[in-house]
Design a protein around this motif. Structure first.
Motif: not given
Length: 359
Positions: A17, A21, A108, A140-143, A235-236, A267, A348, A350
């Protein structure tokens, strides 16, 4: 029953990552020399030969020939909460270990203001204890962006900047590692389970903190009852070893209902049993409810997914694939010199952003 398999070893390169990460999605212990097989209890990224796959298929076909009569099958769905209450009353919180691998496989889960802060408990490894196959290096782009406004009714966690929901939380084996990682941040965790006894165990735990977590009883198959938070506010969503316990005919409706509570860009993180896992091949005749769907001796049920089935479940709910892996490991009993194949699915997905067309 012992299962002996011929090994095919293939080295698989594991991506790292970016941005600090955790490395090696789905583990990094690769068996490159077959003579080393009994040096460890588990090996990652082990591929099957066609012969091994065919033997597993035949075994699953054999143990599913004798199915539970239709007139008896409905009780496993109708009385599922009783079976799970009994399970948690018997085992309390001691049956499963805390999932300290969560933040390696699902970074995430770390909110923006705590990223990289998680430290496993002393004496516990963050290495995934039961899994395999390489990730795609997704950043890492879960927001996501939320449709919440100031008119929304008061709800737990309404002031949080980052909201996580775990469904099928059990006795808290994911809940408490997550609470530990988000404490002091602007994140909030919701967790729910079908079993009222499981939720009681979480609420009675000394680390349970209503300031950062709200635990509640919820049958996620009931897609009409409201959650204690608005649509498009999460968000998750963490879905770990829960969809397999649901009748396969209900799974699509559950995923669609959950997807409606994700923010745009949010996500859904999924992990569950894969087709021809050792636990599927160990079932005896007379425990099969329908194709690849079984009941255990305690009355709880389990389904074994394929990669394509997972993709259809989430994509049909309007989610975009980030990762969809078939996680294969080799489990080793070094004392008995027995090797066994384990298979899990890890994914995962999105919720896409809606792009408004300019007028």
């Amino acid at each position: 029953m012992r299962m002996f398999f011929k090994l095919t070893v293939r080295a698989v390169s594991c991506r790292l990552y970016s941005g600090g990460r955790p490395p090696a999605p789905l583990g990094g212990r690769i068996l490159t020399h077959p003579e080393d097989i009994f040096q460890h209890n588990m090996w990652d990224h082990v591929q099957w030969t066609e012969e091994e796959r065919e033997k597993a298929r035949q075994k699953a076909e054999e143990n599913s020939k004798e199915k539970i009569p239709l007139e008896e099958q409905s009780k496993y769905d109708r009385e599922a909460h009783k079976y799970w209450d009994r399970f948690y009353e018997t085992h309390q919180s001691k049956f499963f270990r805390n999932r300290n691998w969560l933040f390696t496989e699902f970074p995430e889960l770390l909110p923006p203001d705590t990223a990289g802060m998680y430290i496993p408990e002393q004496g516990q490894s963050s290495r995934l204890d039961l899994c395999s196959e390489s990730g795609n290096g997704e950043k890492h782009q879960p927001y996501g962006s939320s449709t919440l406004t100031s008119d929304v009714d008061t709800f737990p966690g309404q002031h949080a900047a980052f909201r996580i929901l775990e469904v099928g939380c059990g006795a808290g084996n994911s809940v408490f590692p997550i609470i530990s990682s988000i404490r002091g941040s602007k994140a909030f965790l919701y967790c729910c389970d079908f079993s009222s006894r499981a939720v009681e165990l979480i609420q009675e735990h000394p680390d349970y903190d209503p300031a950062v977590c709200h635990a509640f009883v919820r049958d996620i198959c009931d897609t009409t009852s409201p959650f204690p938070f608005p649509p498009e506010s999460l968000d998750i969503i963490l879905v770990v070893f829960v969809l397999s316990a649901i009748h396969p005919a209900r799974a699509q409706g559950v995923v669609e209902s959950l997807a409606g509570h994700l923010k745009q860009g949010g996500i859904m993180l999924f992990r569950d049993y894969g087709r021809y896992d050792l636990s599927q091949l160990r079932f005896k005749k007379g425990q099969c409810l329908s194709e690849n769907f079984y009941t255990r001796q305690d009355g709880t049920c389990v389904y074994f997914f394929t990669k394509d089935e997972v993709h259809h479940l989430f994509s049909n709910a309007g989610l975009e694939e980030i990762q969809n892996l078939e996680d294969r490991r080799l489990q080793v009993n070094r004392g008995k010199k027995v090797v066994m194949h384990r298979v899990w699915m890890q994914s995962k997905y999105r919720k896409p952003y809606l792009i408004s067309a300019s007028v």
